[in-house]
Scaffold this active site. Structure first.
Site, PDB file in Angstrom:
ATOM      1  N   TYR A   1       1.195  -0.556  -0.467  1.00 27.71           N
ATOM      2  CA  TYR A   1       0.136   0.148  -0.104  1.00 27.71           C
ATOM      3  C   TYR A   1       1.442   1.416   0.401  1.00 27.71           C
ATOM      4  O   TYR A   1       0.948   2.558  -0.656  1.00 27.71           O
ATOM      5  CB  TYR A   1      -1.034  -0.077   1.243  1.00 27.71           C
ATOM      6  CG  TYR A   1      -1.770   1.260   1.202  1.00 27.71           C
ATOM      7  CD1 TYR A   1      -2.399   1.261   0.650  1.00 27.71           C
ATOM      8  CD2 TYR A   1      -1.530   2.106   2.523  1.00 27.71           C
ATOM      9  CE1 TYR A   1      -3.146   3.010   0.509  1.00 27.71           C
ATOM     10  CE2 TYR A   1      -2.359   3.335   2.751  1.00 27.71           C
ATOM     11  CZ  TYR A   1      -3.337   3.121   1.930  1.00 27.71           C
ATOM     12  OH  TYR A   1      -4.137   4.615   1.897  1.00 27.71           O
TER      13      TYR A   1
ATOM     14  N   LYS B   1       1.009   4.147  -2.726  1.00 26.97           N
ATOM     15  CA  LYS B   1       0.721   5.355  -2.627  1.00 26.97           C
ATOM     16  C   LYS B   1       2.033   6.460  -2.783  1.00 26.97           C
ATOM     17  O   LYS B   1       1.428   7.425  -3.651  1.00 26.97           O
ATOM     18  CB  LYS B   1       0.625   5.621  -1.068  1.00 26.97           C
ATOM     19  CG  LYS B   1      -0.779   4.846  -0.912  1.00 26.97           C
ATOM     20  CD  LYS B   1      -1.932   5.754  -1.730  1.00 26.97           C
ATOM     21  CE  LYS B   1      -2.679   7.015  -0.908  1.00 26.97           C
ATOM     22  NZ  LYS B   1      -4.655   7.206  -1.924  1.00 26.97           N
TER      23      LYS B   1
ATOM     24  N   HIS C   1     -49.563  23.504  38.759  1.00 25.24           N
ATOM     25  CA  HIS C   1     -51.014  23.934  38.421  1.00 25.24           C
ATOM     26  C   HIS C   1     -51.498  25.212  38.895  1.00 25.24           C
ATOM     27  O   HIS C   1     -50.432  25.730  39.266  1.00 25.24           O
ATOM     28  CB  HIS C   1     -51.528  22.819  38.522  1.00 25.24           C
ATOM     29  CG  HIS C   1     -51.451  21.034  38.394  1.00 25.24           C
ATOM     30  ND1 HIS C   1     -51.459  20.690  37.096  1.00 25.24           N
ATOM     31  CD2 HIS C   1     -51.347  20.060  39.143  1.00 25.24           C
ATOM     32  CE1 HIS C   1     -51.189  19.438  37.069  1.00 25.24           C
ATOM     33  NE2 HIS C   1     -50.908  19.306  38.124  1.00 25.24           N
ATOM     34  N   PRO C   2     -52.162  25.497  38.229  1.00 30.96           N
ATOM     35  CA  PRO C   2     -53.020  27.496  38.868  1.00 30.96           C
ATOM     36  C   PRO C   2     -53.353  26.958  40.561  1.00 30.96           C
ATOM     37  O   PRO C   2     -53.492  25.868  41.527  1.00 30.96           O
ATOM     38  CB  PRO C   2     -54.118  27.649  38.208  1.00 30.96           C
ATOM     39  CG  PRO C   2     -54.172  26.589  37.020  1.00 30.96           C
ATOM     40  CD  PRO C   2     -53.241  24.988  36.737  1.00 30.96           C
TER      41      PRO C   2
ATOM     42  N   VAL D   1     -50.593  26.110  42.265  1.00 31.07           N
ATOM     43  CA  VAL D   1     -49.653  25.883  43.112  1.00 31.07           C
ATOM     44  C   VAL D   1     -48.188  26.564  43.230  1.00 31.07           C
ATOM     45  O   VAL D   1     -47.812  27.705  42.003  1.00 31.07           O
ATOM     46  CB  VAL D   1     -48.964  24.313  42.421  1.00 31.07           C
ATOM     47  CG1 VAL D   1     -48.230  23.723  42.615  1.00 31.07           C
ATOM     48  CG2 VAL D   1     -50.728  24.004  42.077  1.00 31.07           C
TER      49      VAL D   1
END
Length: 367
Positions: free
Chosen positions: A102, A106, A278-279, A281
């Site tokens: 290889y 190259k 929640h409302p 709380v």
């Protein structure tokens, strides 16, 4: 500008094509299906060649010469035959320094590109790349990073022969960014640039870091993915997730007041969560010695109340999901928050530290 990209269907080629498209640069792709005649014609109309094509894992060693040396020599021959001055950027490998099939193929390809520069008076750029990692890389082919990311993401075993072995890496986005800077070079020299950002890590540490990405979904403690190598590695790991892995669930803590969900924890910059009310709380009613928090109402209307725990000084304010106003708690002041609207209150919360049940730094104190 019009450029030719060989190896366009490979890992680097796919990423390069996307970046060229973003710059409105016209591209012509060379693939295994491209004929010599089509390649010759392309060289009559392009202004630059990114030569990325090559062979690195063939079944027969003879394919190294064919896919690396001979292809490059043919490309250079056709450029000379075209009579045009076309710069070439060639992706070689650090293996060109090694005496194997290889590496030798190259190196021969590099020599062909160098000769082209002298014969045609054009700049050529030869990059000896180490292991490249990033999105669209192939496991068991491009790098150990791709293999580890793929296997770990898919609950497959990984093999480590030497945990202390060092791996030299470059990230695909850094590679492409450096490549793009060569498009406008106007000289006739042979350049051997290196990628501007390099990373080195042991194989063992690499595997552990990728495993940490996977487990972070369960611990909800994020790795330091904002900068540098870990940022690049995390992006690479995510690219190997299948679509059905894109989401994950979080624990939801619910009671009569509403819900509380921790979304993300960090090792040194606290955690992010949200809660609902929640409302009517009220939530909170405590103070901290050192810990601090930032609240952002994203739906509904809230009343924040504060009391200095020594002097008794009081303060209150209202905010809502429209104004995008951050309310910050201050050490030594007790605080609570009440939903004073008619709809569910949703509040985003950042705390500067991860909640520690053994040392919560949270003391009940009525406002």
């Amino acid at each position: 500008m019009r450029v030719l990209v060989t190896g366009a269907q490979g890992f680097i080629g796919k990423n390069l094509l996307v970046h060229l498209r973003e710059k409105n640069i016209e591209t012509i792709s060379y693939t295994r299906e491209t004929t010599p005649e089509q390649l010759a014609f392309s060289l009559q109309i392009v202004d630059f060649v990114f030569h990325l094509a090559g062979v690195n894992r063939p079944q027969n060693p003879s394919e190294f010469n064919e896919g690396n040396q001979h292809l490059t020599e043919e490309l250079c021959r056709l450029i000379k035959q075209s009579g045009r001055k076309i710069p070439v950027l060639y992706t070689s490998s650090t293996q060109a320094e090694v005496d194997n099939h290889y590496g030798l193929s190259k190196l021969a390809a590099e020599q062909a590109v160098e000769s082209l520069s002298g014969d045609v008076d054009v700049p050529v750029f030869i990059y000896r790349l180490p292991n490249v990692f990033g999105k669209w890389s192939r496991p068991n082919y491009n790098s150990v990073v791709a293999t580890f990311c793929y296997n770990i993401a898919n609950d497959l075993p990984i093999q480590i022969n030497d945990p202390a072995a060092l791996v030299n890496l470059v990230y695909i986005d850094d590679v492409i960014a450096d490549f793009m800077t060569q498009l406008n070079v106007q000289s006739t020299a042979v350049y051997r640039p290196e990628i501007s950002s390099h990373y080195t890590i042991t194989v063992g540490a690499l595997a552990e870091q990728i495993k940490a990405f996977k487990t972070s979904r369960y611990s909800i403690i994020s790795e330091s993915v904002g900068i540098g190598f870990v940022r690049a590695l995390y992006a690479t790991y995510l690219s190997f997730l299948r679509p059905e892995q894109f989401s994950y669930s979080l624990p939801v803590h619910a009671d009569v007041r509403g819900r509380f969900v921790e979304m993300l924890k960090t090792k040194d910059s606290g955690q992010f969560s949200f809660f609902t009310a929640h409302p009517g709380v009220t939530r909170g009613g405590h103070y901290h010695h050192t810990k601090n928090e930032k609240f952002l109402v994203i739906q509904g209307e809230a009343q924040f109340r504060f009391r200095q725990i020594v002097s008794g000084e009081e303060y209150e304010l209202r905010t809502n999901g429209i104004d995008a106003e951050v309310v910050e708690t201050v050490p030594g002041w007790s605080h609570d928050i009440t939903n004073v609207g008619d709809t569910e209150l949703i509040v985003m919360l950042w705390a500067n530290e991860i909640f520690d049940r053994d040392h919560p730094d949270t003391v009940a104190f009525k406002v």
